[in-house]
Design a protein around this motif. Sequence first.
Motif, PDB file in Angstrom:
ATOM      1  N   LEU A   1       1.330  -1.086  -0.052  1.00 17.02           N
ATOM      2  CA  LEU A   1       0.329   0.033   0.451  1.00 17.02           C
ATOM      3  C   LEU A   1       1.020   1.377   0.037  1.00 17.02           C
ATOM      4  N   ARG A   2       2.066   0.820   0.880  1.00 22.93           N
ATOM      5  CA  ARG A   2       3.144   2.608   0.559  1.00 22.93           C
ATOM      6  C   ARG A   2       3.714   2.590  -0.950  1.00 22.93           C
ATOM      7  N   ILE A   3       3.664   1.304  -2.311  1.00 18.91           N
ATOM      8  CA  ILE A   3       4.348   1.310  -3.228  1.00 18.91           C
ATOM      9  C   ILE A   3       3.101   2.189  -4.401  1.00 18.91           C
ATOM     10  N   VAL A   4       2.101   1.272  -4.245  1.00 19.71           N
ATOM     11  CA  VAL A   4       1.101   1.796  -5.094  1.00 19.71           C
ATOM     12  C   VAL A   4       0.444   2.718  -4.969  1.00 19.71           C
ATOM     13  N   ARG A   5       0.470   2.966  -6.342  1.00 22.83           N
ATOM     14  CA  ARG A   5       0.649   4.470  -7.079  1.00 22.83           C
ATOM     15  C   ARG A   5      -1.126   4.632  -7.346  1.00 22.83           C
ATOM     16  N   PHE A   6      -2.099   5.001  -6.405  1.00 23.01           N
ATOM     17  CA  PHE A   6      -3.450   5.245  -6.245  1.00 23.01           C
ATOM     18  C   PHE A   6      -3.858   6.368  -7.216  1.00 23.01           C
ATOM     19  N   GLU A   7      -3.546   6.258  -9.078  1.00 22.10           N
ATOM     20  CA  GLU A   7      -3.877   6.860  -9.987  1.00 22.10           C
ATOM     21  C   GLU A   7      -4.986   6.459 -11.291  1.00 22.10           C
ATOM     22  N   ALA A   8      -5.989   6.411 -11.405  1.00 22.66           N
ATOM     23  CA  ALA A   8      -6.790   5.454 -12.287  1.00 22.66           C
ATOM     24  C   ALA A   8      -6.646   6.459 -13.637  1.00 22.66           C
ATOM     25  N   GLY A   9      -6.931   5.589 -14.702  1.00 23.92           N
ATOM     26  CA  GLY A   9      -6.703   6.152 -16.100  1.00 23.92           C
ATOM     27  C   GLY A   9      -6.417   5.297 -17.506  1.00 23.92           C
ATOM     28  N   ASP A  10      -6.365   5.634 -18.704  1.00 25.26           N
ATOM     29  CA  ASP A  10      -6.559   4.439 -19.825  1.00 25.26           C
ATOM     30  C   ASP A  10      -4.711   4.050 -19.602  1.00 25.26           C
ATOM     31  N   PRO A  11      -4.543   2.696 -20.010  1.00 22.22           N
ATOM     32  CA  PRO A  11      -3.721   2.386 -19.592  1.00 22.22           C
ATOM     33  C   PRO A  11      -2.397   2.199 -20.827  1.00 22.22           C
ATOM     34  N   GLY A  12      -2.834   2.936 -21.490  1.00 18.39           N
ATOM     35  CA  GLY A  12      -2.273   3.881 -22.264  1.00 18.39           C
ATOM     36  C   GLY A  12      -1.155   2.810 -23.444  1.00 18.39           C
ATOM     37  N   VAL A  13      -2.402   2.380 -24.523  1.00 22.79           N
ATOM     38  CA  VAL A  13      -1.521   0.893 -25.347  1.00 22.79           C
ATOM     39  C   VAL A  13      -0.540   2.135 -26.546  1.00 22.79           C
ATOM     40  N   LEU A  14       0.835   1.705 -26.448  1.00 20.49           N
ATOM     41  CA  LEU A  14       1.738   1.729 -26.889  1.00 20.49           C
ATOM     42  C   LEU A  14       1.533   1.174 -28.573  1.00 20.49           C
ATOM     43  N   ARG A  15       1.837   2.069 -29.714  1.00 20.17           N
ATOM     44  CA  ARG A  15       2.529   2.055 -31.303  1.00 20.17           C
ATOM     45  C   ARG A  15       3.593   2.423 -31.086  1.00 20.17           C
ATOM     46  N   PRO A  16       4.950   1.164 -32.212  1.00 20.06           N
ATOM     47  CA  PRO A  16       5.611   1.830 -32.724  1.00 20.06           C
ATOM     48  C   PRO A  16       5.783   3.608 -33.410  1.00 20.06           C
ATOM     49  N   GLU A  17       6.499   4.169 -33.285  1.00 23.14           N
ATOM     50  CA  GLU A  17       6.995   5.176 -34.237  1.00 23.14           C
ATOM     51  C   GLU A  17       7.998   5.240 -35.402  1.00 23.14           C
ATOM     52  N   ALA A  18       7.712   5.082 -36.602  1.00 20.02           N
ATOM     53  CA  ALA A  18       8.552   4.845 -37.416  1.00 20.02           C
ATOM     54  C   ALA A  18       9.131   6.202 -37.858  1.00 20.02           C
ATOM     55  N   ALA A  19      10.773   5.392 -38.133  1.00 21.70           N
ATOM     56  CA  ALA A  19      11.926   6.638 -38.150  1.00 21.70           C
ATOM     57  C   ALA A  19      12.351   6.892 -39.474  1.00 21.70           C
ATOM     58  N   PRO A  20      12.603   7.592 -40.202  1.00 22.25           N
ATOM     59  CA  PRO A  20      12.632   7.824 -42.417  1.00 22.25           C
ATOM     60  C   PRO A  20      14.146   5.938 -42.656  1.00 22.25           C
ATOM     61  N   ASP A  21      14.454   5.579 -41.022  1.00 21.55           N
ATOM     62  CA  ASP A  21      15.900   4.337 -41.248  1.00 21.55           C
ATOM     63  C   ASP A  21      14.773   3.662 -41.177  1.00 21.55           C
ATOM     64  N   GLY A  22      13.692   3.530 -41.582  1.00 16.66           N
ATOM     65  CA  GLY A  22      13.072   2.030 -40.772  1.00 16.66           C
ATOM     66  C   GLY A  22      12.845   1.915 -39.386  1.00 16.66           C
ATOM     67  N   GLU A  23      13.823   2.174 -38.385  1.00 13.62           N
ATOM     68  CA  GLU A  23      13.237   1.839 -37.508  1.00 13.62           C
ATOM     69  C   GLU A  23      12.152   1.902 -36.778  1.00 13.62           C
ATOM     70  N   GLU A  24      11.101   1.762 -35.890  1.00  9.83           N
ATOM     71  CA  GLU A  24       9.850   1.287 -35.454  1.00  9.83           C
ATOM     72  C   GLU A  24      10.080   1.624 -33.599  1.00  9.83           C
ATOM     73  N   LEU A  25      10.458   2.711 -32.997  1.00  7.86           N
ATOM     74  CA  LEU A  25      10.404   3.110 -31.755  1.00  7.86           C
ATOM     75  C   LEU A  25       8.748   2.820 -30.792  1.00  7.86           C
ATOM     76  N   TYR A  26       9.486   2.042 -30.324  1.00  7.24           N
ATOM     77  CA  TYR A  26       8.477   2.314 -28.647  1.00  7.24           C
ATOM     78  C   TYR A  26       8.832   2.949 -27.768  1.00  7.24           C
ATOM     79  N   ALA A  27       8.419   4.337 -27.708  1.00  3.86           N
ATOM     80  CA  ALA A  27       9.368   5.312 -26.677  1.00  3.86           C
ATOM     81  C   ALA A  27       8.934   5.232 -25.310  1.00  3.86           C
ATOM     82  N   ALA A  28       9.863   5.213 -24.584  1.00  2.00           N
ATOM     83  CA  ALA A  28       9.258   5.388 -23.118  1.00  2.00           C
ATOM     84  C   ALA A  28      10.101   6.015 -22.573  1.00  2.00           C
ATOM     85  N   PRO A  29       9.320   6.639 -20.986  1.00  4.38           N
ATOM     86  CA  PRO A  29      10.488   7.109 -20.045  1.00  4.38           C
ATOM     87  C   PRO A  29      10.658   7.529 -19.259  1.00  4.38           C
TER      88      PRO A  29
END
Length: 402
Positions: A296-324
Amino acid sequence: MNRLTNTVRPYAWGSATAIPELLGAEPTGEPQAELWMGAHPGAPSRVDRGDGPVPLDAVIDADPAAELGEATVKRFGPHLPFLLKVLAAGAPLSVQVHPDLEQARAGFADEEARGVPFDAPHRNYKDPNHKPEMIVALSPFDGLCGFRRPAEAADLIEALGVDTLRPYADILRAHPEDQALREVLAAILGAEAEAIAETVHAATEAAARLAGTPGARYAADYAAYAKAARSFPGDRGVIAAMLLNHVRLQPGEALYLGAGVPHAYLDGLGVEIMANSDNVLRCGLTPKHIDVPELLRIVRFEAGDPGVLRPEAAPDGEELYAAPIDEFRLSRYVLAPGADARVLDPGAPQILLCTSGTVRLRTPGDPGDVLTLARGESAFVPAGERTALDGEGTVFRATVAS
């Protein structure tokens, strides 16, 4: 470039067929849950540079700057800061949460000072590191991620028609978001064992019924909870799971799971990457220890959308899954025959995983230096080593953020 020989972890929740199918191997009949690629001391990959197989963590320990690059060592220390996996869930994993870096350091230091044995079942902190993670679906993939809005959770629970769940719904409607979610989760985890088992049984029967009712709201969610209950009958985690967003990822979609976010993987095959840690606090769907006050000390009690990610394509063909997060960076290349080779940035250590087709790793300017990867095979590329990709297939690239 070094081909990796990797360990499969046979956890009970694993699929018996998904990882063997990926590797082109015969199933053993036993669950095969995770294929580990990296230098985690629990199951390090092995490389052979001419003198026989050597654990990757030992290779890195012998010369961290050469293997990881001086910049990576300066930022993260003399260890590979990420762990890459193929995860195959045939049954639900525990509902769990991970600490942030400050919490992990403090928790680890406290348990060390108190002399809690490292292998004690009630130990929470196995290392002083955080464990942000990401999962990318290779098949349709069911999971739970983050809290629902309290009013939505109340609607879902009330629709089951179970009298002993009504107080939870009332709390969810009556209090501010963080207070409501905290009170209900604490009540579920603190309930008397026999009483909560009866509630879980009644809720499971109702969920199974509603899952099969045409047009029923939350039918897919109820089906997921009923399936989890078949693996863990009477487990209070079934009710805790109803507070969380149910997500079905399609192949190529992803979830990022930061510190304090409750989550569970339910079913499917995916590529998972995480900071190199094993710190987990559980809150259900498990026979293992649950430390309620620490959870209970560690959990963040914040509700919201789960945030499904889709890859972001770069000109060189790399598709990045951006994460902070800095400890890992995950991307993929979908290679077509005859296309120009993709030259990879050599500034940091990399693990490359082929998940379909056949791909080739080459050293630019050296036509004889080629490593071919088939489906399910992987390679470690030390920092500073220039590498190009070609072939026909899909390659996931794990490295650190620049």
